[in-house]
Design a protein around this motif. Structure first.
Motif, short mmCIF file in Angstrom:
data_model
loop_
_atom_site.label_atom_id
_atom_site.label_comp_id
_atom_site.label_asym_id
_atom_site.label_seq_id
_atom_site.Cartn_x
_atom_site.Cartn_y
_atom_site.Cartn_z
N PHE A 1 0.82 -1.22 0.00
CA PHE A 1 0.00 0.00 0.00
C PHE A 1 0.85 1.27 0.00
O PHE A 1 0.30 2.37 -0.11
N LEU A 2 2.17 1.15 0.12
CA LEU A 2 3.01 2.35 0.15
C LEU A 2 2.97 3.08 -1.19
O LEU A 2 3.01 2.44 -2.25
N PRO A 3 2.92 4.40 -1.15
CA PRO A 3 2.93 5.16 -2.41
C PRO A 3 4.30 5.08 -3.09
O PRO A 3 5.32 4.83 -2.43
N ALA A 4 4.33 5.30 -4.39
CA ALA A 4 5.57 5.21 -5.18
C ALA A 4 6.64 6.17 -4.69
O ALA A 4 7.84 5.88 -4.81
N ARG A 5 6.26 7.29 -4.10
CA ARG A 5 7.26 8.26 -3.64
C ARG A 5 8.17 7.68 -2.55
O ARG A 5 9.28 8.17 -2.35
N VAL A 6 7.73 6.62 -1.88
CA VAL A 6 8.57 6.00 -0.84
C VAL A 6 9.82 5.41 -1.49
O VAL A 6 10.91 5.48 -0.93
N ALA A 7 9.69 4.84 -2.69
CA ALA A 7 10.87 4.32 -3.41
C ALA A 7 11.85 5.46 -3.68
O ALA A 7 13.07 5.28 -3.57
N ASP A 8 11.32 6.62 -4.01
CA ASP A 8 12.18 7.79 -4.25
C ASP A 8 12.90 8.21 -2.97
O ASP A 8 14.06 8.62 -3.01
N GLU A 9 12.21 8.10 -1.83
CA GLU A 9 12.84 8.45 -0.55
C GLU A 9 14.01 7.51 -0.26
O GLU A 9 15.09 7.96 0.14
N TYR A 10 13.81 6.21 -0.48
CA TYR A 10 14.91 5.25 -0.27
C TYR A 10 16.06 5.56 -1.23
O TYR A 10 17.22 5.56 -0.83
N ARG A 11 15.72 5.80 -2.49
CA ARG A 11 16.75 6.10 -3.48
C ARG A 11 17.55 7.33 -3.08
O ARG A 11 18.77 7.37 -3.18
N ARG A 12 16.84 8.35 -2.56
CA ARG A 12 17.52 9.58 -2.13
C ARG A 12 18.50 9.30 -0.99
O ARG A 12 19.62 9.80 -0.99
N VAL A 13 18.10 8.47 -0.03
CA VAL A 13 19.00 8.11 1.07
C VAL A 13 20.21 7.36 0.53
O VAL A 13 21.35 7.64 0.91
N LEU A 14 19.97 6.39 -0.36
CA LEU A 14 21.06 5.60 -0.93
C LEU A 14 22.02 6.46 -1.75
O LEU A 14 23.23 6.24 -1.73
N GLU A 15 21.51 7.43 -2.47
CA GLU A 15 22.35 8.26 -3.34
C GLU A 15 23.05 9.40 -2.61
O GLU A 15 24.18 9.73 -2.92
N GLY B 1 23.21 9.81 0.97
CA GLY B 1 23.74 9.52 2.30
C GLY B 1 23.09 10.36 3.39
O GLY B 1 23.54 10.35 4.53
N GLN B 2 22.03 11.05 3.05
CA GLN B 2 21.33 11.90 4.01
C GLN B 2 20.05 11.20 4.48
O GLN B 2 19.34 10.60 3.67
N PRO B 3 19.75 11.28 5.77
CA PRO B 3 18.50 10.67 6.25
C PRO B 3 17.28 11.42 5.71
O PRO B 3 17.36 12.59 5.35
N VAL B 4 16.17 10.71 5.66
CA VAL B 4 14.89 11.29 5.23
C VAL B 4 13.89 11.05 6.35
O VAL B 4 13.73 9.92 6.82
N LEU B 5 13.23 12.13 6.79
CA LEU B 5 12.21 12.05 7.82
C LEU B 5 10.87 12.45 7.22
O LEU B 5 10.79 13.48 6.55
N THR B 6 9.84 11.63 7.45
CA THR B 6 8.52 11.93 6.90
C THR B 6 7.44 11.61 7.92
O THR B 6 7.65 10.81 8.83
N GLU B 7 6.29 12.25 7.74
CA GLU B 7 5.09 11.85 8.44
C GLU B 7 4.09 11.48 7.36
O GLU B 7 3.88 12.25 6.42
N GLU B 8 3.51 10.30 7.49
CA GLU B 8 2.63 9.79 6.44
C GLU B 8 1.32 9.32 7.04
O GLU B 8 1.29 8.75 8.12
N ILE C 1 17.42 6.03 7.52
CA ILE C 1 18.77 6.40 7.96
C ILE C 1 19.80 5.58 7.17
O ILE C 1 19.71 4.35 7.13
N PRO C 2 20.80 6.23 6.56
CA PRO C 2 21.78 5.48 5.77
C PRO C 2 22.75 4.68 6.64
O PRO C 2 23.10 5.08 7.74
N VAL C 3 23.15 3.53 6.11
CA VAL C 3 24.20 2.71 6.71
C VAL C 3 25.35 2.67 5.71
O VAL C 3 25.17 2.22 4.57
N PHE C 4 26.50 3.14 6.14
CA PHE C 4 27.66 3.23 5.25
C PHE C 4 28.61 2.05 5.44
O PHE C 4 28.78 1.56 6.55
N GLU C 5 29.20 1.63 4.34
CA GLU C 5 30.38 0.76 4.35
C GLU C 5 31.41 1.55 3.56
O GLU C 5 31.26 1.73 2.35
N GLY C 6 32.42 2.04 4.27
CA GLY C 6 33.37 2.95 3.63
C GLY C 6 32.63 4.25 3.32
O GLY C 6 31.98 4.81 4.18
N ASP C 7 32.68 4.67 2.07
CA ASP C 7 31.99 5.91 1.70
C ASP C 7 30.70 5.64 0.91
O ASP C 7 30.12 6.55 0.33
#
Length: 181
Positions: free
Chosen positions: A114-128, A130-137, A153-159
């Motif tokens: 049921f998650l909207p498509a924009r949630v995939a964009d939020e994950y992609r933004r964190v992955l690309e 390295g900045q956390p994303v906070l939302t209220e839905e 919240i991003p998890v880094f291995e190296g950079d």
């Protein structure tokens, strides 16, 4: 005289000078004229390996205990958005919403269709970035409106960001109380 390739292995502790030493012992029969004439025993000190295994087990237990002590629903997704880790609160929250709790190995969208498509964009933004994303839905889950504060919240291995920790706090009742006040 021949040495047969069948062997048995055992790991057992022994005491040497007051400390426990672990040995792995392999036994192979030596056959002579169709009968076992002798046995070849090879013992290897595996104490360091056993100590490392125990340290790893204790570390994993501490990690799991800490994660499960968190009251918020937590899941960790890899770069393909496949869930690799969940906590006890996640399982309880999903159960309470009537959702499948078998989430590990499935994508975020398989578990939460049921998650909207924009949630995939939020994950992609964190992955690309390295900045956390906070939302209220506000989301409709099986005919029920739920309100969540979500932190990705991003998890880094190296950079490189390799996983995203998602912390979901259900604030539905809090928002209802605020509206009624």
């Amino acid at each position: 005289t021949s040495v047969e390739t069948r062997s048995a292995a055992a790991t057992r502790p022994s005491r040497q000078m007051g400390s426990v030493v672990w040995y792995s012992t392999r036994v192979a029969p030596i056959w002579r004229e169709g009968r076992v004439a002798a046995a070849l025993l090879v013992s290897t000190d595996v104490s360091d390996r056993r100590r490392m295994e125990e340290a790893l087990r204790l570390s994993e237990l501490q990690y799991r205990t800490t994660l499960d002590a968190m009251a918020d629903a937590i899941h960790v997704a890899d770069a393909s958005l496949r869930i690799v880790l969940i906590n006890a609160a996640f399982v309880a929250w999903c159960r309470g919403l009537g959702l499948d709790t078998d989430a590990v190995g499935r994508t975020v969208f398989d578990v939460f269709p049921f998650l909207p498509a924009r949630v995939a964009d939020e994950y992609r933004r964190v992955l690309e970035t390295g900045q956390p994303v906070l939302t209220e839905e506000t989301t409709d889950v099986r005919g029920r409106q739920i309100v969540t504060d979500t932190r990705k919240i991003p998890v880094f291995e190296g950079d490189r960001v390799v996983r995203v920790i998602t912390v979901v706090r259900d604030v539905t009742e809090q928002r209802r109380a605020e509206e009624e006040a």
